[in-house]
Design an enzyme around this catalytic site. Sequence first.
Site, PDB file in Angstrom:
ATOM      1  N   HIS A 202       0.839  -1.202   0.000  1.00 19.04           N
ATOM      2  CA  HIS A 202       0.000   0.000   0.000  1.00 19.04           C
ATOM      3  C   HIS A 202       0.874   1.252   0.000  1.00 19.04           C
ATOM      4  O   HIS A 202       1.931   1.285   0.604  1.00 19.04           O
ATOM      5  CB  HIS A 202      -0.922  -0.003   1.227  1.00 19.04           C
ATOM      6  CG  HIS A 202      -1.934  -1.112   1.159  1.00 19.04           C
ATOM      7  ND1 HIS A 202      -2.636  -1.551   2.244  1.00 19.04           N
ATOM      8  CD2 HIS A 202      -2.323  -1.867   0.113  1.00 19.04           C
ATOM      9  CE1 HIS A 202      -3.432  -2.535   1.870  1.00 19.04           C
ATOM     10  NE2 HIS A 202      -3.257  -2.753   0.581  1.00 19.04           N
ATOM     11  N   GLU A 205       1.275   8.135  -3.456  1.00 13.41           N
ATOM     12  CA  GLU A 205       2.361   8.615  -4.308  1.00 13.41           C
ATOM     13  C   GLU A 205       1.999   9.934  -4.975  1.00 13.41           C
ATOM     14  O   GLU A 205       0.886  10.105  -5.473  1.00 13.41           O
ATOM     15  CB  GLU A 205       2.648   7.545  -5.380  1.00 13.41           C
ATOM     16  CG  GLU A 205       3.958   7.723  -6.106  1.00 13.41           C
ATOM     17  CD  GLU A 205       4.377   6.436  -6.842  1.00 13.41           C
ATOM     18  OE1 GLU A 205       5.071   5.602  -6.229  1.00 13.41           O
ATOM     19  OE2 GLU A 205       4.012   6.279  -8.016  1.00 13.41           O
ATOM     20  N   HIS A 325      -9.586  -3.775  -6.697  1.00 12.10           N
ATOM     21  CA  HIS A 325      -8.721  -4.861  -7.192  1.00 12.10           C
ATOM     22  C   HIS A 325      -9.127  -6.237  -6.705  1.00 12.10           C
ATOM     23  O   HIS A 325      -8.797  -7.230  -7.331  1.00 12.10           O
ATOM     24  CB  HIS A 325      -7.273  -4.656  -6.695  1.00 12.10           C
ATOM     25  CG  HIS A 325      -6.549  -3.573  -7.394  1.00 12.10           C
ATOM     26  ND1 HIS A 325      -5.377  -3.059  -6.937  1.00 12.10           N
ATOM     27  CD2 HIS A 325      -6.843  -2.920  -8.541  1.00 12.10           C
ATOM     28  CE1 HIS A 325      -4.963  -2.123  -7.763  1.00 12.10           C
ATOM     29  NE2 HIS A 325      -5.836  -2.018  -8.732  1.00 12.10           N
ATOM     30  N   SER A 381       3.429   4.666 -13.222  1.00 13.78           N
ATOM     31  CA  SER A 381       2.054   4.168 -13.164  1.00 13.78           C
ATOM     32  C   SER A 381       1.380   4.565 -14.474  1.00 13.78           C
ATOM     33  O   SER A 381       1.880   5.423 -15.197  1.00 13.78           O
ATOM     34  CB  SER A 381       1.315   4.795 -11.985  1.00 13.78           C
ATOM     35  OG  SER A 381       1.918   4.413 -10.771  1.00 13.78           O
ATOM     36  N   HIS A 400      -3.712  -5.401 -12.574  1.00 11.79           N
ATOM     37  CA  HIS A 400      -3.893  -4.448 -11.462  1.00 11.79           C
ATOM     38  C   HIS A 400      -2.589  -3.788 -11.028  1.00 11.79           C
ATOM     39  O   HIS A 400      -2.589  -2.894 -10.205  1.00 11.79           O
ATOM     40  CB  HIS A 400      -4.563  -5.130 -10.273  1.00 11.79           C
ATOM     41  CG  HIS A 400      -3.619  -5.837  -9.344  1.00 11.79           C
ATOM     42  ND1 HIS A 400      -2.705  -6.767  -9.763  1.00 11.79           N
ATOM     43  CD2 HIS A 400      -3.456  -5.746  -8.004  1.00 11.79           C
ATOM     44  CE1 HIS A 400      -2.021  -7.221  -8.728  1.00 11.79           C
ATOM     45  NE2 HIS A 400      -2.446  -6.618  -7.658  1.00 11.79           N
TER      46      HIS A 400
END
Lengths: 477, 136
Positions: A202, A205, A325, A381, A400
């Site tokens: 976890h 960001e 997810h 990402s 995911h």
Amino acid sequence: MNSQIQQITKTEWEIPIGFVPGMRVPGRFFLSENLAENIEDGALTQLANVATLPGIIRYSFGMPDIHWGYGFPIGGVAAFNAETGIISPGGVGFDINCGVRMITTPLHISDIPDMKGLIENLFDSVPTGVGSKSPLRLSQSNLSLMLEEGAKNAVDMGYGMESDIRRCEENGAMKGALPEHVSKKARQRGIPQCGTLGSGNHFLEVQVIDNIMDASAAKTFGVSEGQICVMIHCGSRGLGHQVCTDHLQILESATKKYGIELPDRQLACAPLSSPEGEAYFGAMAASANYAWANRQIITHIVRELFTKKFGISYEDMPLIYDVAHNVAKWEEHDVDGSRQTVCVHRKGATRAFGPGRVEIPQEYRACGQPVLIPGSMGTPSYLLAGTQGAMEKTFGSTCHGSGRVQSRSSAKRSQTGEEVAEALLKRGIIVRAPNPAAIAEEAPEVYKSSSEVVQTVHDAGISRIVARLRPLGVIKG
Amino acid sequence: MVFEELEHTADVRMRISAPDLPSLFSESGFALAKTLYGPYHFETPAYSFPIEAEGKDPEELMVNFLSELLFLFETEYLVPQKITISIDSSVSGTVEGVLFDRAKHAGGIGVKGISYSGMSLAKTDTGYELIIIFDI
């Protein structure tokens, strides 16, 4: 690669019936030829094990971030027939509705001269890591409402904006939540942890959009190059973990009661229409709703900090989307030429509905659902869009994340947390965690390349790349 | 070392050995605690909590016992120092410990659950051995 595996296309592979005894359908997974070289035998066996479950439709699917989990592999997707199918906590995971959301800001890199200071502020403001405590004092009745209403409940308490709600998958609350099947213990774990990030993979960001690959979709989603964004990855905390633990025990007895033969105890399950199956579904949906509220509260903490620190308005930090997810959901899909309501399990996989689906917010509907794929600490990402290809091939599902390739213990042996943080700093990425081990275990090298995973789902046609986000600073639990 | 971490891609996989069942259970409890809190030094316990777990077989008993411990750690912020248990068809005993202190106990990683996947609990020449995955 195991010799029994058959390559179907450049990105698609099949595990034939017979790979493990009792398979009802073949397994199908998506990997580039390069990524396929390193697939773990454990993950293949788990994918094949899922194919033995009653009522499974078409295939047991593996996304390109597939790796060895428990019960289902991580990156596993399977749809089950409403009448003959089952529901299994092993197909959802301990962290129910672990998910990702992203907000944009009007800021650019030049507006944040002191990134280290910002990351420190975020680390101090967002409760993070083992032993952290909720910023709220939830009552039992507050919690019950949260379990039913999810993100809306958090917004009603002042943690967010009305417009956030419809930008969450399921509008931030799954229907069919049954808080009465969430045990007292799960509640006891949930109350002090609401609004906390947790630990492990976890993170929170700060990122910058550094490449737009699909200008039209980016415009629709409201993102532009150079924009600072914040991505949040967490789930239902101890409440969801306890729900999984409690119901695994109940479903273990149910498996025997309904005469279901299982290759792995962690696949304990019950028919969807059984009282045990319905109880788990209701408790899982309630936990998913708690997770949406949890991410909503953390988002609020971030927005408040940015408002104070940069003098920007709260409303200028819209939620782009929030995806789940780890979840099992009733969804309508075309199966063998007819429209059917099936129960889709996604464990470490993301819904990626294609254009036109009513579940997608109106303003995005023509484009397809926004899909958020987090990288690891040092890798980018991605923002993607769901496709018709996903609807046809994978029950509207995609990957995911990047998917681990290296164990935590070997990660710690190869580099210390300080070394990882130092190397990231040289690349302009600031990392803050409660301890160095947490950084070492999540070093960028322990994951598959996020770019390669995302390129695979793009090439396979189960989502399409819209934009790339580069990490600037990250807090880890 | 009575417990050691084995290779596992995503989670924490442990091998725990002990001469008898009660010590296998308590050592497994410490393996869980050290995963959560990192390595920590012994301190005189200040708090004591009862612990009980049931199970239809030794594996289920172990999973339920560790799940109970995890619940206790998370809700009481307890860092165990001493685990005293007896085992017949169920487990019962006490867990003594100190309160979580970020300065001393923030070296670990949260555990989401105790998994049955790949679990084995076996009698060996020298006692008992458990292999178990903590989902993190």
